[in-house]
Motif scaffolding. Sequence first.
Motif, mmCIF file in Angstrom:
data_model
loop_
_atom_site.group_PDB
_atom_site.id
_atom_site.type_symbol
_atom_site.label_atom_id
_atom_site.label_comp_id
_atom_site.label_asym_id
_atom_site.label_seq_id
_atom_site.Cartn_x
_atom_site.Cartn_y
_atom_site.Cartn_z
ATOM 1 N N UNK A 12 -0.379 -23.720 -9.345
ATOM 2 C CA UNK A 12 0.372 -22.747 -8.553
ATOM 3 C C UNK A 12 -0.187 -21.334 -8.702
ATOM 4 N N UNK A 13 -0.561 -20.957 -9.921
ATOM 5 C CA UNK A 13 -1.154 -19.642 -10.156
ATOM 6 C C UNK A 13 -2.488 -19.505 -9.432
ATOM 7 N N UNK A 14 -3.303 -20.533 -9.486
ATOM 8 C CA UNK A 14 -4.595 -20.488 -8.797
ATOM 9 C C UNK A 14 -4.385 -20.379 -7.292
ATOM 10 N N UNK A 15 -3.371 -21.067 -6.775
ATOM 11 C CA UNK A 15 -3.066 -20.956 -5.355
ATOM 12 C C UNK A 15 -2.666 -19.527 -4.990
ATOM 13 N N UNK A 16 -1.879 -18.870 -5.833
ATOM 14 C CA UNK A 16 -1.495 -17.482 -5.548
ATOM 15 C C UNK A 16 -2.704 -16.550 -5.583
ATOM 16 N N UNK A 17 -3.610 -16.764 -6.517
ATOM 17 C CA UNK A 17 -4.841 -15.967 -6.550
ATOM 18 C C UNK A 17 -5.622 -16.149 -5.250
ATOM 19 N N UNK A 18 -5.724 -17.382 -4.831
ATOM 20 C CA UNK A 18 -6.425 -17.704 -3.588
ATOM 21 C C UNK A 18 -5.723 -17.073 -2.387
ATOM 22 N N UNK A 19 -4.401 -17.105 -2.378
ATOM 23 C CA UNK A 19 -3.620 -16.528 -1.281
ATOM 24 C C UNK A 19 -3.847 -15.013 -1.185
ATOM 25 N N UNK A 20 -3.818 -14.322 -2.307
ATOM 26 C CA UNK A 20 -4.038 -12.871 -2.292
ATOM 27 C C UNK A 20 -5.472 -12.557 -1.861
ATOM 28 N N UNK A 49 -5.574 -12.778 1.799
ATOM 29 C CA UNK A 49 -4.868 -11.674 2.452
ATOM 30 C C UNK A 49 -5.817 -10.497 2.662
ATOM 31 N N UNK A 50 -6.630 -10.203 1.671
ATOM 32 C CA UNK A 50 -7.493 -9.025 1.745
ATOM 33 C C UNK A 50 -8.848 -9.288 2.368
ATOM 34 N N UNK A 103 -23.020 3.718 4.561
ATOM 35 C CA UNK A 103 -22.549 2.536 5.271
ATOM 36 C C UNK A 103 -22.259 1.370 4.343
ATOM 37 N N UNK A 104 -23.028 1.264 3.258
ATOM 38 C CA UNK A 104 -22.805 0.185 2.295
ATOM 39 C C UNK A 104 -21.465 0.322 1.589
ATOM 40 N N UNK A 105 -21.040 1.551 1.365
ATOM 41 C CA UNK A 105 -19.834 1.786 0.582
ATOM 42 C C UNK A 105 -18.573 1.958 1.410
ATOM 43 N N UNK A 106 -18.686 1.916 2.735
ATOM 44 C CA UNK A 106 -17.494 2.095 3.562
ATOM 45 C C UNK A 106 -16.545 0.935 3.321
ATOM 46 N N UNK A 107 -15.260 1.250 3.293
ATOM 47 C CA UNK A 107 -14.257 0.224 3.044
ATOM 48 C C UNK A 107 -13.309 0.144 4.230
ATOM 49 N N UNK A 108 -12.675 -1.006 4.369
ATOM 50 C CA UNK A 108 -11.654 -1.168 5.397
ATOM 51 C C UNK A 108 -10.410 -0.400 4.960
ATOM 52 N N UNK A 109 -9.613 0.002 5.924
ATOM 53 C CA UNK A 109 -8.374 0.724 5.607
ATOM 54 C C UNK A 109 -7.426 -0.182 4.861
ATOM 55 N N UNK A 110 -6.670 0.390 3.901
ATOM 56 C CA UNK A 110 -5.645 -0.370 3.184
ATOM 57 C C UNK A 110 -4.518 -0.707 4.152
ATOM 58 N N UNK A 111 -3.979 -1.863 3.947
ATOM 59 C CA UNK A 111 -2.865 -2.282 4.811
ATOM 60 C C UNK A 111 -1.626 -2.382 4.030
#
Length: 160
Positions: A23-31, A34-35, A152-160
């Motif tokens: 279950x913990x591994x599934x939550x890690x995978x889920x997060x 998400x990102x 350009x290498x360091x640009x990040x997507x906006x936080x959601x």
Amino acid sequence: MGLSVSNQITVFLYTIYGGVLIGLIYDLYKVFRIYRKPGKIATGIMDLFFWIIVALIAFNILFKSNYGELRGYAFLGFILGCLIYVKLCSKYIVNFLILVVKKMRKSAAIIYKVLIFPFDVLSKAIKGGGKWLYSRIPFLKKINLATNYIKGLFKQKNDK
């Protein structure tokens, strides 16, 4: 060879632990999903890896606790462990992991700003103040292209 009742209880408790771990591994995978928001092919590959990891955990627990014998109570233990984890801990763990990822992204943004600052200043100086110099010396144009590439290498997507 039959197992004693105390050994069966031990195996059952190990499989409950295995269910919680799954279950913990599934939550890690889920997060992670998400990102990262992987595409269909990447999702399929990651799902395959997830199930391989789950199978290895289950095999390892069963092998170490009762020499790999498949018993009904072992399956019940894995299911019960997952249910216990989902009902008691999953929501808090997912929220904590999301908080950790957000903090890590903010820290990475600060580190990015610190690391990219000299390149940004150099790029602006080349573009803004010395257009004549910039057009006459091709090396400065290469520096500008390199700084834009690094940014350009360091640009990040906006936080959601």
